[in-house]
Design a protein around this motif. Structure first.
Motif, short mmCIF file in Angstrom:
data_model
loop_
_atom_site.label_atom_id
_atom_site.label_comp_id
_atom_site.label_asym_id
_atom_site.label_seq_id
_atom_site.Cartn_x
_atom_site.Cartn_y
_atom_site.Cartn_z
N CYS A 1 -1.77 -0.63 3.15
CA CYS A 1 -2.36 0.53 2.49
C CYS A 1 -1.64 0.79 1.16
O CYS A 1 -0.62 0.18 0.86
CB CYS A 1 -2.30 1.75 3.39
SG CYS A 1 -0.63 2.26 3.82
N THR A 2 -2.17 1.71 0.37
CA THR A 2 -1.55 2.12 -0.89
C THR A 2 -1.31 3.61 -0.84
O THR A 2 -2.23 4.38 -0.55
CB THR A 2 -2.47 1.76 -2.08
OG1 THR A 2 -2.72 0.36 -2.05
CG2 THR A 2 -1.82 2.14 -3.41
N ILE A 3 -0.06 4.03 -1.11
CA ILE A 3 0.31 5.44 -1.11
C ILE A 3 0.96 5.75 -2.44
O ILE A 3 1.95 5.13 -2.82
CB ILE A 3 1.29 5.77 0.04
CG1 ILE A 3 0.65 5.45 1.39
CG2 ILE A 3 1.74 7.22 -0.03
CD1 ILE A 3 1.57 5.63 2.57
N GLU A 4 0.36 6.72 -3.18
CA GLU A 4 0.89 7.12 -4.49
C GLU A 4 1.12 5.91 -5.40
O GLU A 4 2.10 5.84 -6.13
CB GLU A 4 2.19 7.90 -4.32
CG GLU A 4 2.06 9.22 -3.58
CD GLU A 4 1.45 10.32 -4.44
OE1 GLU A 4 1.69 10.32 -5.66
OE2 GLU A 4 0.77 11.18 -3.87
N HIS B 1 1.58 -3.44 6.35
CA HIS B 1 1.49 -2.83 7.69
C HIS B 1 2.86 -2.88 8.38
O HIS B 1 3.70 -3.73 8.08
CB HIS B 1 0.41 -3.51 8.53
CG HIS B 1 0.74 -4.91 8.93
ND1 HIS B 1 0.67 -5.96 8.06
CD2 HIS B 1 1.15 -5.42 10.11
CE1 HIS B 1 1.01 -7.05 8.67
NE2 HIS B 1 1.32 -6.77 9.93
N ASP B 2 3.09 -1.96 9.30
CA ASP B 2 4.32 -1.87 10.11
C ASP B 2 5.58 -1.56 9.31
O ASP B 2 6.67 -1.96 9.69
CB ASP B 2 4.55 -3.16 10.92
CG ASP B 2 3.50 -3.36 11.99
OD1 ASP B 2 2.87 -2.37 12.38
OD2 ASP B 2 3.30 -4.50 12.42
N TYR C 1 4.51 3.68 11.81
CA TYR C 1 4.07 2.39 11.30
C TYR C 1 2.58 2.40 11.04
O TYR C 1 1.80 2.86 11.86
CB TYR C 1 4.41 1.28 12.31
CG TYR C 1 5.89 1.15 12.51
CD1 TYR C 1 6.69 0.54 11.54
CD2 TYR C 1 6.50 1.63 13.65
CE1 TYR C 1 8.05 0.43 11.72
CE2 TYR C 1 7.86 1.52 13.84
CZ TYR C 1 8.63 0.91 12.87
OH TYR C 1 9.98 0.80 13.04
N SER C 2 2.20 1.89 9.86
CA SER C 2 0.78 1.79 9.55
C SER C 2 0.20 0.57 10.26
O SER C 2 0.86 -0.45 10.40
CB SER C 2 0.58 1.67 8.03
OG SER C 2 1.28 0.55 7.54
N SER C 3 -1.03 0.66 10.70
CA SER C 3 -1.65 -0.45 11.43
C SER C 3 -2.23 -1.51 10.49
O SER C 3 -2.53 -2.61 10.91
CB SER C 3 -2.74 0.08 12.36
OG SER C 3 -3.70 0.81 11.62
#
Length: 132
Positions: free
Chosen positions: A11-14, A20-21, A6-8
């Protein structure tokens, strides 16, 4: 699927916005991505031998949350497979082609289990007799 990470924070990925989570890693899809792999649906164990920096083969995960037993598993798998090949004669049960279809489960078991018979090679008799 790997264990959830899980991200805190958002965010942006690709190019995808990830709240979050919410991060789940689908290794099955990554390992079958035709953009990354030539003939991704074929069984090619040599993919484990060497991976360049642009390809990600991650049967044990990556980073700080990767499987702690990765190194041991890579070594033991080769020794175990080599021992099975060296010490036993293997025969298929039946003459039909082997069905490589995967069933839907976490560990990707074969849909139709492979059945085989094994018989100890003659050298095993002498090895086992020496062990007693």
């Amino acid at each position: 699927m790997l264990l959830p990470h899980y991200s805190s924070e958002d965010c942006t990925i690709e190019g995808y916005d990830i709240p979050h989570d919410t991060i789940m890693v689908n290794v099955w899809a990554i390992h079958r991505d035709p953009k990354l792999w030539d003939d991704p649906l074929s069984f090619k164990p040599e993919r484990f031998e060497r991976i360049n920096d642009e390809k990600y083969l991650m049967p044990f995960g990556l980073g700080r949350r990767a499987c702690l037993g990765h190194g041991l598993a890579q070594r033991v798998l080769g020794l175990t497979l080599g021992s099975l090949i060296e010490c036993f004669e293997w025969k298929r049960i039946g003459e039909e082609n082997i069905d490589m279809t995967e069933s839907k489960a976490t560990a990707m078991p074969k849909f139709v289990p492979l059945e085989a018979m094994c018989k100890a090679r003659p050298i095993m008799n002498s090895i086992l007799l020496k062990a007693h």
